[in-house]
Design a protein around this motif. Structure first.
Motif, mmCIF file in Angstrom:
data_model
loop_
_atom_site.group_PDB
_atom_site.id
_atom_site.type_symbol
_atom_site.label_atom_id
_atom_site.label_comp_id
_atom_site.label_asym_id
_atom_site.label_seq_id
_atom_site.Cartn_x
_atom_site.Cartn_y
_atom_site.Cartn_z
ATOM 1 N N PRO A 1 45.362 34.010 57.519
ATOM 2 C CA PRO A 1 44.969 34.734 56.324
ATOM 3 C C PRO A 1 44.937 36.280 56.341
ATOM 4 O O PRO A 1 45.470 37.160 55.916
ATOM 5 C CB PRO A 1 43.831 34.290 55.497
ATOM 6 N N ARG A 2 44.052 36.440 57.756
ATOM 7 C CA ARG A 2 43.940 38.048 58.072
ATOM 8 C C ARG A 2 45.166 38.615 58.163
ATOM 9 O O ARG A 2 45.659 39.882 58.179
ATOM 10 C CB ARG A 2 43.065 38.264 59.054
ATOM 11 N N HIS A 3 46.123 37.909 58.708
ATOM 12 C CA HIS A 3 47.651 38.407 59.305
ATOM 13 C C HIS A 3 48.586 38.752 57.861
ATOM 14 O O HIS A 3 49.066 39.513 57.943
ATOM 15 C CB HIS A 3 48.304 37.349 60.416
ATOM 16 N N LEU A 4 48.272 37.694 57.044
ATOM 17 C CA LEU A 4 48.998 37.780 55.569
ATOM 18 C C LEU A 4 48.540 39.024 54.988
ATOM 19 O O LEU A 4 49.335 39.885 54.565
ATOM 20 C CB LEU A 4 48.892 36.496 55.103
ATOM 21 N N VAL B 1 48.625 34.267 40.691
ATOM 22 C CA VAL B 1 49.483 33.171 40.442
ATOM 23 C C VAL B 1 48.634 31.887 40.796
ATOM 24 O O VAL B 1 48.674 30.804 40.160
ATOM 25 C CB VAL B 1 50.698 33.372 41.587
ATOM 26 N N LYS B 2 48.012 32.141 41.952
ATOM 27 C CA LYS B 2 47.086 30.482 42.241
ATOM 28 C C LYS B 2 46.144 30.630 41.020
ATOM 29 O O LYS B 2 46.033 29.337 40.638
ATOM 30 C CB LYS B 2 46.230 31.091 43.387
ATOM 31 N N ALA B 3 45.445 31.134 40.621
ATOM 32 C CA ALA B 3 44.386 31.169 39.446
ATOM 33 C C ALA B 3 45.241 30.522 38.070
ATOM 34 O O ALA B 3 44.560 29.576 37.345
ATOM 35 C CB ALA B 3 43.821 32.416 39.109
ATOM 36 N N LEU C 1 49.751 43.050 47.854
ATOM 37 C CA LEU C 1 50.223 41.785 46.956
ATOM 38 C C LEU C 1 49.327 40.809 46.805
ATOM 39 O O LEU C 1 49.549 39.948 46.034
ATOM 40 C CB LEU C 1 51.457 41.349 47.311
ATOM 41 N N LEU C 2 48.245 40.778 47.524
ATOM 42 C CA LEU C 2 47.319 39.482 47.483
ATOM 43 C C LEU C 2 46.600 39.448 46.262
ATOM 44 O O LEU C 2 46.588 38.211 45.902
ATOM 45 C CB LEU C 2 46.324 39.553 48.626
ATOM 46 N N SER C 3 46.316 40.500 45.467
ATOM 47 C CA SER C 3 45.612 40.383 43.982
ATOM 48 C C SER C 3 46.867 39.650 43.281
ATOM 49 O O SER C 3 46.483 38.613 42.322
ATOM 50 C CB SER C 3 45.183 41.622 43.480
ATOM 51 N N LEU C 4 48.168 39.950 43.274
ATOM 52 C CA LEU C 4 49.049 39.374 42.689
ATOM 53 C C LEU C 4 49.294 37.894 43.017
ATOM 54 O O LEU C 4 49.436 36.893 42.088
ATOM 55 C CB LEU C 4 50.460 40.089 42.603
#
Length: 462
Positions: free
Chosen positions: A425-428, A442-444, A435-438
């Motif tokens: 996850p930290r590398h992502l 999507v997950k939510a 883009l993580l908030s986007l």
């Protein structure tokens, strides 16, 4: 934090599944880690599904009682995707293992998610067809789609995203959706099929797949050769690709990895950076021409000890060292934990990034070995140390951070095929932080209660 299951949830699942619902210690332990083995978290129960209806029952119970669900099949992932970090239910799909339909003239097959790719290829061989995605371990197609697996055949045939035409999935709500189509192409709306492929079980459960098939090559040959340095080997791999030879497979192993194979297998392969190049052609004449050009390129690139294999038996013998690499590395260091990294860079950057990484390992005195699907710029470094050797693991993770930084600088990615899971996850966040908030949105949208394979892909929020 593990969420204790409601006793009513246990009762409902036991009533429906009977002996296919288990909380026996051995079964829980089997479902508490994946092939990577870095972390172990036991589920509270394991359900063995045999149908989409079974999966729906599990998801219904999970929604009503807020129980986490972690899909499981062959257990061959390497980044902790199958580890139920918040307890709950491990949903084992390995018994959903039927090949439902094969359409040779349409070059497609429909399977349940628990079918392994070797089992599918055994069914397809009499039709003169095969499924090309080969991650090495006997993985299931559902798991391969969930992680967007690839492997040795990706250089010629692409990843799972390129080879899944249609899939059926159950969303966390229990709603059944069919994504994609059996047509070879489509421009109809949002591409939700590819959203689920690579989502690691965090958006839903894949219950059926229709995949592309390919004709078995008429004529095959493998060329193996070794080099004075890993950088020369990587440069040669790029030259082979640039020549338009379109190899079926193009693989690399370094001298340390071959030493591990020799010790493990009692073999005597040359302990030097080595390429395996598999070529195919519709005619023997065409194959001979490709082999000749490939051999010439390899010699110009500094290759020595060129060997060619044509028969199926000879080819299998030539590939043996590459196929046994991971298990040889594990056997050579009993009691050690193995970390298998996974980077992918643009092909023209492959040789300098591999050379950079090789220097890093030497400078930090790490006993690390290199393997790679180098035809598409994907390589792995296998690190190892005793689990409690804190100092060495700190160095390993420091070097891994530098490797990822270099890959990102040249336009690469922190994961070519293993996925994110628990470990990256930290590398992502470094690669796609904007883009993580986007992604979280999507997950939510798909999983508002956060019950599908929680704890994966994203770093925990404060």
């Amino acid at each position: 934090m593990t969420l204790a299951m409601d006793t009513q949830a246990h009762a409902e699942l036991h009533e429906h599944f009977g002996e296919r619902y288990s909380h026996a210690p051995g079964v829980l332990a089997q479902h508490g880690q994946d092939e990577g083995g870095a972390e172990t978290h036991l589920p509270e129960a394991v359900v063995f599904a045999r149908s989409e209806a079974d999966v729906k029952v599990v998801l219904d119970v999970a929604q009503r009682f807020s129980v986490p669900v972690t899909p499981f099949a062959a257990g061959s992932s390497l980044e902790g995707q199958l580890v139920p970090v918040r307890g709950g239910i491990s949903l084992d799909l390995s018994q959903m293992d039927r090949v439902l339909d094969v359409q040779p003239q349409g070059f497609l097959a429909t399977v349940q998610p628990g079918v392994t790719y070797p089992a599918l290829n055994k069914v397809l061989r009499p039709h003169g067809l095969f499924f090309p995605v080969d991650p090495g371990a006997p993985a299931t197609l559902g798991g391969m789609a969930a992680t967007n697996a690839s492997g040795t055949g990706a250089v010629r045939y692409g990843t799972m995203r390129d080879n899944v035409l249609e899939l059926r999935a159950l969303l966390p709500s229990g709603e059944s959706v069919r994504l994609g189509s059996k047509a070879r192409k489509s421009s109809a709306g949002y591409d939700l099929k590819h959203l689920l492929i690579g989502s690691e079980g965090t958006l839903g459960v894949i219950t059926e797949l229709t995949v592309k098939l390919h004709p078995l090559p008429a004529h095959l040959a493998v060329l193996r050769c070794h080099f004075g340095s890993i950088e020369l080997a990587a440069q040669c791999a790029a030259s082979v690709m640039q020549a338009g030879l379109q190899p079926e497979r193009l693989e690399l192993m370094d001298e340390r990895q071959l030493r591990a194979v020799n010790l493990h297998e009692g073999a005597n392969y040359p302990e030097a950076p080595t390429l395996w190049i598999e070529l195919a052609a519709p005619s023997l004449t065409g194959l001979d021409e490709s082999l000749s050009l490939c051999a010439e390129l390899c010699r110009e690139g500094g290759a020595e000890g060129l060997l060619t294999a044509r028969s199926e038996t000879e080819r299998a013998q030539l590939w043996e060292a590459r196929h046994h690499a991971y298990y040889a590395a594990r056997a050579l260091h009993p009691g050690h934990r193995l970390l298998t990294t996974d980077l992918c860079v643009p092909l023209h950057q492959l040789a300098p990034v591999i050379a950079f990484t090789h220097r890093l390992c030497a400078e930090h005195e790490l006993d690390a070995s290199f393997v790679g699907h180098v035809g598409d710029g994907n390589f792995h470094v296998l690190f190892h140390a005793l689990p409690d050797d804190v100092a060495t693991w700190q160095i390993i993770h420091h070097v891994y951070d530098l490797m990822v930084t270099e890959a990102l600088v040249v336009g690469g990615t922190c994961s070519g095929e293993h996925g994110i899971g628990l470990h990256k996850p930290r590398h992502l966040a470094r690669e796609h932080g904007d883009l993580l908030s986007l992604m979280r949105g999507v997950k939510a949208l798909f999983d508002p209660q956060g019950l599908m394979n929680p704890g994966k892909i994203f770093e925990a929020e404060d």
